[in-house]
Motif scaffolding. Structure first.
Motif, short mmCIF file in Angstrom:
data_model
loop_
_atom_site.label_atom_id
_atom_site.label_comp_id
_atom_site.label_asym_id
_atom_site.label_seq_id
_atom_site.Cartn_x
_atom_site.Cartn_y
_atom_site.Cartn_z
N LYS A 33 0.85 -1.19 0.00
CA LYS A 33 0.00 0.00 0.00
C LYS A 33 0.89 1.24 0.00
O LYS A 33 2.06 1.17 0.39
CB LYS A 33 -0.92 0.00 1.22
CG LYS A 33 -0.20 -0.08 2.55
CD LYS A 33 -1.19 -0.21 3.70
CE LYS A 33 -0.48 -0.29 5.05
NZ LYS A 33 0.34 -1.50 5.20
N PRO A 34 0.36 2.38 -0.43
CA PRO A 34 1.16 3.61 -0.40
C PRO A 34 1.57 3.96 1.03
O PRO A 34 0.88 3.64 1.99
CB PRO A 34 0.21 4.67 -0.98
CG PRO A 34 -0.84 3.90 -1.72
CD PRO A 34 -0.98 2.60 -0.99
N SER A 35 2.69 4.65 1.15
CA SER A 35 3.18 5.06 2.47
C SER A 35 2.20 6.02 3.13
O SER A 35 1.90 7.09 2.58
CB SER A 35 4.54 5.75 2.34
OG SER A 35 4.88 6.41 3.54
N ASP A 41 5.75 -3.72 4.12
CA ASP A 41 5.44 -3.72 2.70
C ASP A 41 6.61 -4.22 1.86
O ASP A 41 6.41 -4.92 0.86
CB ASP A 41 5.01 -2.32 2.26
CG ASP A 41 3.62 -1.98 2.77
OD1 ASP A 41 2.65 -2.50 2.22
OD2 ASP A 41 3.52 -1.21 3.74
N ILE A 42 7.82 -3.86 2.25
CA ILE A 42 8.98 -4.36 1.50
C ILE A 42 9.09 -5.87 1.66
O ILE A 42 9.38 -6.59 0.69
CB ILE A 42 10.27 -3.66 1.95
CG1 ILE A 42 10.21 -2.16 1.64
CG2 ILE A 42 11.49 -4.27 1.26
CD1 ILE A 42 11.38 -1.36 2.18
N VAL A 43 8.86 -6.37 2.87
CA VAL A 43 8.88 -7.82 3.10
C VAL A 43 7.82 -8.50 2.23
O VAL A 43 8.07 -9.52 1.57
CB VAL A 43 8.65 -8.14 4.59
CG1 VAL A 43 8.46 -9.66 4.79
CG2 VAL A 43 9.83 -7.64 5.42
N ALA A 100 -2.20 3.48 13.59
CA ALA A 100 -2.39 2.21 12.87
C ALA A 100 -1.42 2.07 11.71
O ALA A 100 -1.07 0.96 11.32
CB ALA A 100 -3.83 2.10 12.38
N ALA A 101 -0.96 3.19 11.15
CA ALA A 101 0.01 3.13 10.06
C ALA A 101 1.32 2.51 10.51
O ALA A 101 2.06 1.94 9.69
CB ALA A 101 0.27 4.55 9.53
N PHE A 102 1.60 2.58 11.80
CA PHE A 102 2.85 2.05 12.35
C PHE A 102 2.64 0.74 13.09
O PHE A 102 3.56 0.22 13.72
CB PHE A 102 3.48 3.08 13.30
CG PHE A 102 3.69 4.43 12.69
CD1 PHE A 102 4.78 4.68 11.86
CD2 PHE A 102 2.80 5.46 12.92
CE1 PHE A 102 4.96 5.92 11.29
CE2 PHE A 102 2.98 6.72 12.36
CZ PHE A 102 4.07 6.95 11.53
#
Length: 402
Positions: free
Chosen positions: A12-14, A130-132, A366-368
């Motif tokens: 998903k976008p940052s 997301d990278i994982v 929640a983003a973190f």
């Protein structure tokens, strides 16, 4: 859309970039916006670094370089690791990328296969999972709540490790909490890693120099030399030298990993910007007094923000050891109604209402990976921070029970 790959559908976008972009849009519309969402120093890049970049241009250093960095910069990075961390690396154990994110991206894509697990303590920097996932791996998120100092406990790490575990990502000081590991706390983590020789550690040390109150920074391979053969120690010039836009990050680790990362980079961006590499060389080899002055400014701002937020009804703001973020809890505001009538169902609703009603942009917890919190970046002027805190306090005072 069937045309898009499964890989891109997994990410998903940052959220931090999205919130910063939304704040910029509102400012362009004429709104009075205070953006405390971006993770970058507000200071200018030091003059001697800027002059080195200009000199590189004038000297014609504008052509391709080695894929993962010029030899002089790699040597400066090796010298930095020896000077600051007591770690000895040769230049063929160092990779220079287009920002720290590319170093992480290269390392994970070069090593992670479907079925591999990567342990990520939460709260985490938004890009790790997301990278994982993009690499086909499985993020294993371990909640690290405020009552444990937002730090991973050795017991939780031990229980999370399985035969499929490939990496532990450890960020100290942390984005978003500013939590950092003391030497004893880091030793407890590295002891668990020594019990599990199949697990590698990716140490994200990008906020190394931003520690406060005499806190002593340590990195895993420094505490446990037995880990150096399975550790990638990542850092960069963005935070320490106010060089976020120059896009230079670097990592040091085993030669086989560094070669694999270079191979991947050769088929993506190729070499980092040549001019930025010469600027980074000046940053690492030139005067270091900027680090002390910026650290003092950030510590002053931290104290201002923590005190101010703890005076806001419904907010509990712990004192961080480093970085330039705080991660307050809004547990007491959940279920209340904002001054303009928005029900605060979660931290995302809180951040949206705060931006809409006060013009203060923060990033929801929640983003973190850990709610109900929000992140404030105090990389802003003292006056701007005071104004933002005043707006947040008035917003909280106006929140009512439904």
């Amino acid at each position: 859309m069937a045309f898009l790959s499964d890989a891109v559908s997994r990410i998903k976008p940052s959220p931090t970039v999205a919130m910063t972009g939304r704040a910029a849009e509102l400012r362009a519309e004429g709104r009075d916006i205070i953006a405390l969402s971006a993770g970058e120093p507000d200071f200018d890049t030091p003059e001697h670094i800027r002059e080195a970049a200009k000199a590189a241009i004038d000297a014609g250093r504008t052509r391709y370089t080695a894929v993962d960095g010029i030899a002089e910069l790699k040597q400066a990075i090796a010298d930095k690791f020896a000077r600051d961390n007591g770690l000895e690396y040769n230049t063929d154990q160092i990779s220079v990328g287009t920002g720290g994110k590319q170093i992480l991206f290269n390392a994970l894509l070069a090593t992670v296969d479907p079925g591999d697990e990567v342990i990520i303590p939460a709260p985490y920097w938004v890009s790790y999972p997301d990278i994982v996932s993009l690499a086909g791996g499985t993020p294993v998120v371990l909640p690290c709540p405020a009552d444990g100092g937002f730090r991973l406990s050795p017991e939780a790490l031990r229980q999370a490790i399985t035969p499929a575990t490939k990496w532990l990502i450890l960020n100290s000081p942390s984005n978003p909490t500013g939590a950092a590991y003391s030497a004893d706390e880091m030793r407890a983590i590295t002891d668990v890693l020594m019990e599990n020789p199949h697990v590698w550690v990716l140490a994200d040390d990008i906020y190394e120099h931003l520690v406060f109150d005499g806190f002593r920074f340590v990195t895993p391979a420094q505490i446990e030399p037995g880990l150096i053969g399975r550790t990638l120690t990542m850092n960069g010039v963005s935070k320490a030298y106010a060089m976020t836009g120059w896009r230079i990050g670097y990592g040091a680790g085993p030669r086989e990993l560094i070669r694999a990362m270079a191979k991947l980079q050769s088929q993506s961006t190729s070499n980092p910007c040549t001019i930025s590499q010469h600027a980074a060389l000046a940053a690492l080899t030139g005067p270091q007094d900027y680090i002390d002055s910026s650290r003092a400014a950030f510590q002053r701002r931290r104290d201002l923000v923590v005190k101010g937020l703890n005076e806001c009804p419904g907010i509990d703001c712990p004192m961080p050891q480093g970085a330039f973020y705080v991660y307050p809890s809004i547990a007491d505001l959940i279920g209340r109604v904002s001054p303009n009538g928005t029900r605060i169902t979660d931290d995302e609703a809180f951040a949206a209402a705060l931006l809409d009603e006060t013009g203060v942009a923060v990033v929801f917890g929640a983003a973190f990976g850990l709610s109900p919190h929000f992140r404030v970046s105090y990389a802003a002027s003292d006056d701007m921070l005071r104004e933002a805190i005043g707006r947040i306090r008035r917003f909280c005072e106006g929140c009512q029970e439904q």
